[in-house]
Design an enzyme around this catalytic site. Structure first.
Site, PDB file in Angstrom:
ATOM      1  N   GLY A 343       6.404   0.280  86.559  1.00 30.02           N
ATOM      2  CA  GLY A 343       5.338   1.253  86.302  1.00 30.02           C
ATOM      3  C   GLY A 343       5.795   2.342  85.363  1.00 30.02           C
ATOM      4  CE  LYS A 349       9.346   3.027  87.446  1.00 28.71           C
ATOM      5  NZ  LYS A 349       8.609   4.181  86.909  1.00 28.71           N
ATOM      6  CB  THR A 350      13.803   6.700  90.946  1.00 22.89           C
ATOM      7  OG1 THR A 350      13.556   6.112  89.690  1.00 22.89           O
ATOM      8  CG2 THR A 350      15.269   6.779  91.216  1.00 22.89           C
ATOM      9  CB  SER A 663      -3.749  -6.264  74.566  1.00 22.77           C
ATOM     10  OG  SER A 663      -3.399  -4.944  74.324  1.00 22.77           O
ATOM     11  CE  LYS A 706      -3.940  -2.249  77.674  1.00 18.38           C
ATOM     12  NZ  LYS A 706      -4.086  -3.629  77.273  1.00 18.38           N
TER      13      LYS A 706
END
Ligand code: ADP
Length: 766
Positions: A343, A349-350, A663, A706
């Protein structure tokens, strides 16, 4: 008359022969009686009673009478003279009958001579006995002997003479010679005794020395320990290492290596060339924890509480972590599948890795892998290199002080291969406990068991992680937070923590909800909350200055005074443009910070059909551009000629990740179509999707990020690939509520939505 066969017994005339009662019983079936007449016959070899035959006996024996029968199982025979065995019979019940005749000596030993010899032997015996602790006892024993034969007979059990040698003495007809032979035998036995006594005392001395040495050593150790305790500063390094090696509980291989290097260190001395290296190595090895930690039963409710305490939201992530803990509990293991948190930065996260460690009541270590290009960073340098060091993994294990830490490997997507090897493949070795439970760091050179370490990896994107490495991990996406979530995170976690860090109270700094909302919308542009955290820290520091200067004044932050205290301009928000122009289309990109909108701009210039692409996305974009041009030419055949006498310039602003280039396929095609048809596309329509040559819109990744970016920027309608519709369930409701999501299948649908269906005059080239 009883006939008793004897073997390896010295049988002599005119002396006492001592035998076991057992022997008498075997031969006669009864016990001996005093004064009963017996004949002792020597056997040629040891023979069982049943196998006896007349020829089992030597032809000369001795006759005598039982002089004593002792209760303790022996009896004595007082022999008289030697006899010839004339005839013998052995019966089936083992009884022996013998016909004997007296055998005279050929030469007689004078009594004086016998007495002299006996005295000599006795003296030698007494001398020998002196050296033993039985001196007194043996003196009496020796004194009782009257003849040489008495002595020889008594010493018979200690004589090193074979059966034949013993018989040879009996068979000797000369009494003089017999005496010599006996003398010789007795002296030999004496020498043997002396030797074995010397030997045994030498052995004893050796043994004593050993015992003494070990006692001294133990005493020294004890005293040294006392001294060490009194003066810990004086404990020598080598001694300290020695003790640490002993106590570390290392495995066999490590112990051997450590001992080897310790010896080398001792030889090197303080100023040796290798001393430093050896010392560092042993210091490292002994500081590692070699003991297995017991697996703890983790209370799931408690663990959940810890996770909730530290982080807001992240429901899916927390559920997955609880699953992992449950499995670990069930299997009584300390590690499980390797989780990969993917992410944007600042999505927790950490820090959730740290919470996991707390929930599991285990040590936490973090290894940052960002920018690691050298394999040795993971695997360690070989010790032969100057300045060799262990790899980061083992270094972290050592720092953790245990063998089962929770280890967060940060930024595994930022490992890159170089001429110094491929660190990703080295990491693969670490993370592959199924194939090898131990890992051998080059520096350590001995295996270490990593099977109890719980590995958690983090990355901003899974795209750049090599496939084999990715296969070993389970990807858990962190999608970034919605403004409402950020608001909660700021209020519940970031602000209180920031206050605590600068040491101010809740009364001394208040931040209104509106102010936080304003910080989120105007002063940060990110999917995570790292910027938000920094802003909160800034506000707290400002409050601290305020309090110190004005002595205790409280500070209340509102949207109005926010700018003053944040001391920065609001971030230029990429809000959607108001005006529309042909050739400009709003796209959505997935960036390292989460998501963002971008404008793809296309322009025709006079030229020769070249394609010019500017912006960051280089090669990937060039491919997409060619595809887009072909599609547009195909869709608008009458406009195709435009491309041959014009150059097409496409500009894609920076920010998007290269991998995300495709994309933008739909956006790019729409921009070109808009340009050549002269139809502007409303900027509030944003789109994302790849496109195939047949004009089908194909799925993309990172949709939640997005859409969040689109919502932030004020987009109203988003065209997404049909196949991405499922991903919408990962998107927060409040985002979906504010956007009109239009799933599209192909280019025609896209163009219809954008109002580019029919052609308009080609715009003039500039
Ligand atoms: P990452 O590793 O994803 O870059 P971090 O774990 O370093 O992010 O998080 C950055 C900061 O944001 C940390 O101080 C963390 O405590 C905080 N944070 C992130 N997510 C949350 C959350 N859901 N709840 C509370 N704090 C959070």
């Amino acid at each position: 008359m009883a006939v008793i066969p004897v073997y390896k017994v010295l049988v002599l005339p005119d002396t006492n022969v001592y035998l076991k009662t057992e022997r008498f019983k075997k031969a006669t079936g009864r016990t001996p009686r005093v004064d009963e007449h017996v004949t002792l016959l020597m056997l040629r070899e040891e023979t069982q009673k049943e196998q006896l035959t007349p020829s089992s006996f030597y032809p000369i024996g001795v006759s005598g009478a039982v002089s004593e029968v002792h209760e303790e199982g022996w009896f004595a025979v007082r022999t008289r003279g030697r006899v010839n065995l004339d005839q013998a019979a052995v019966y089936s019940d083992g009884r022996i009958e013998a016909y004997t005749s007296r055998r005279e000596d050929s030469e007689v030993l004078s009594p004086q001579e016998n007495a002299r010899k006996t005295a000599d032997v006795k003296a030698a015996l007494t001398e020998f006995a002196k050296a033993t602790q039985w001196e007194q006892v043996s003196r009496a024993w020796i004194n009782q002997f009257a003849t040489l034969s008495d002595i020889a007979s008594a010493c018979s059990p200690w004589m090193d003479a074979s059966n034949e040698e013993r018989y040879a003495i009996l068979a000797e007809d000369s009494a003089v010679k017999r005496a010599e032979m006996l003398e010789k035998l007795i002296y030999e036995a004496l020498e043997m005794g002396k030797l074995s006594q010397e030997g045994s005392s030498a052995r004893q001395e050796n043994y004593q020395k050993m015992v003494r040495e070990s006692a001294i050593r133990k005493q020294m150790e004890y005293l040294q320990k006392e001294l060490d305790e009194m003066h810990p500063e004086n404990v020598s390094d080598i001694r300290r290492l020695e003790l640490k090696i002993q106590e570390s509980g290392m495995n066999e291989t490590a112990r051997r290596e450590a001992d080897k290097l310790l010896n080398r260190l001792k030889q090197e001395g303080a100023n040796g060339a290798e001393t430093g290296m050896l010392y560092n190595y042993l210091d490292f090895l002994t500081n590692l924890s070699w003991k297995k930690e017991p697996a703890r039963e983790i209370d799931l409710d408690e663990a959940e509480k810890v996770l909730e305490e530290d982080h807001f939201g992240l429901k899916k992530v927390k559920d997955r972590i609880l699953q992992q803990i449950a499995v670990m509990n069930l299997k009584k293991e300390q590690s499980g599948s390797i989780l990969l948190f993917v992410g944007a930065p600042g999505t927790g996260k950490t820090s959730i890795g740290q919470s996991i460690a707390r929930a599991l009541q285990r040590q936490y270590v973090r290894v940052s892998l960002g920018g690691v290009r050298d394999e040795a960073d993971i695997r360690g340098h070989r010790r032969t290199y100057i300045g060799a060091m262990p790899g980061r993994i083992m270094d972290a294990i050592q720092k953790s002080g245990v063998s089962n830490p929770v280890m967060v490997l940060d930024e595994v997507d930022k490992l890159s291969a170089s001429y110094n090897g491929d660190p990703a493949s080295a990491l693969l070795e670490v993370l592959d406990p199924e194939q090898n439970s131990t890992f051998t760091d080059h520096y350590m050179n001995v295996p270490y068991d990593l099977s109890d370490v719980l590995f958690i990896c983090t990355a901003n994107t899974a795209d750049t992680i090599p496939e084999p490495l990715l296969n070993r991990m389970e990807v858990i996406p962190f999608q970034g937070y919605t403004p409402i979530e950020k608001q909660q995170i700021a209020m519940r976690h970031l602000l209180p923590k920031a206050r605590e860090a600068v040491g101010i109270t809740e009364e001394q700094l208040t931040v209104s909800e509106d102010a936080i909302r304003a910080v989120i919308s105007d002063y940060t542009r990110e999917g995570g909350v790292r910027g938000l955290k920094k802003r909160m820290d800034t506000l707290c520091r400002a409050a601290a200055v305020n309090i110190v200067r004005k002595k205790g004044e409280t500070l209340h932050i509102t949207p109005e005074n926010l700018r003053e205290y944040l001391d920065m301009r609001p971030v230029r928000h990429r809000d959607v443009r108001e005006s529309a122009a042909p050739g400009i289309v709003t796209g959505l990109a997935w960036t390292a910070a989460g998501g963002d909108i971008l404008y793809i701009e296309a322009m025709l210039t006079k030229g020769t059909g070249q394609i010019v692409i500017t912006g960051q996305l280089g090669d990937v974009m060039k491919e997409s551009a060619r595809l887009a041009i072909s599609l547009v030419k195909h869709r608008f055949p009458d406009k195709a000629v435009v491309f041959s006498d014009h150059d097409l310039h496409i500009h894609v602003p920076d920010g998007a990740t290269p991998k995300d280039g495709p994309s933008a396929g739909v956006t790019l095609t729409t921009a070109i179509a808009s340009l050549i048809t002269g139809r502007p596309v409303a900027p509030k329509i944003a789109m994302t999707g790849e496109i195939s040559l047949r004009g089908e819109v194909t799925p993309i990744g990172g949709l939640p990020e997005k859409l969040m970016a689109a919502q932030r920027a004020g987009v109203e309608q988003v065209l997404i690939p049909c196949e991405n519709e499922d991903d919408l369930q990962d998107v927060a409701k409040e985002i979906l509520d504010q956007l009109e999501i239009v799933p599209v299948r192909d280019l025609d649908e896209v163009l219809a939505r954008c109002g580019i269906e029919d052609a308009k005059p080609i715009p003039k080239a500039v």
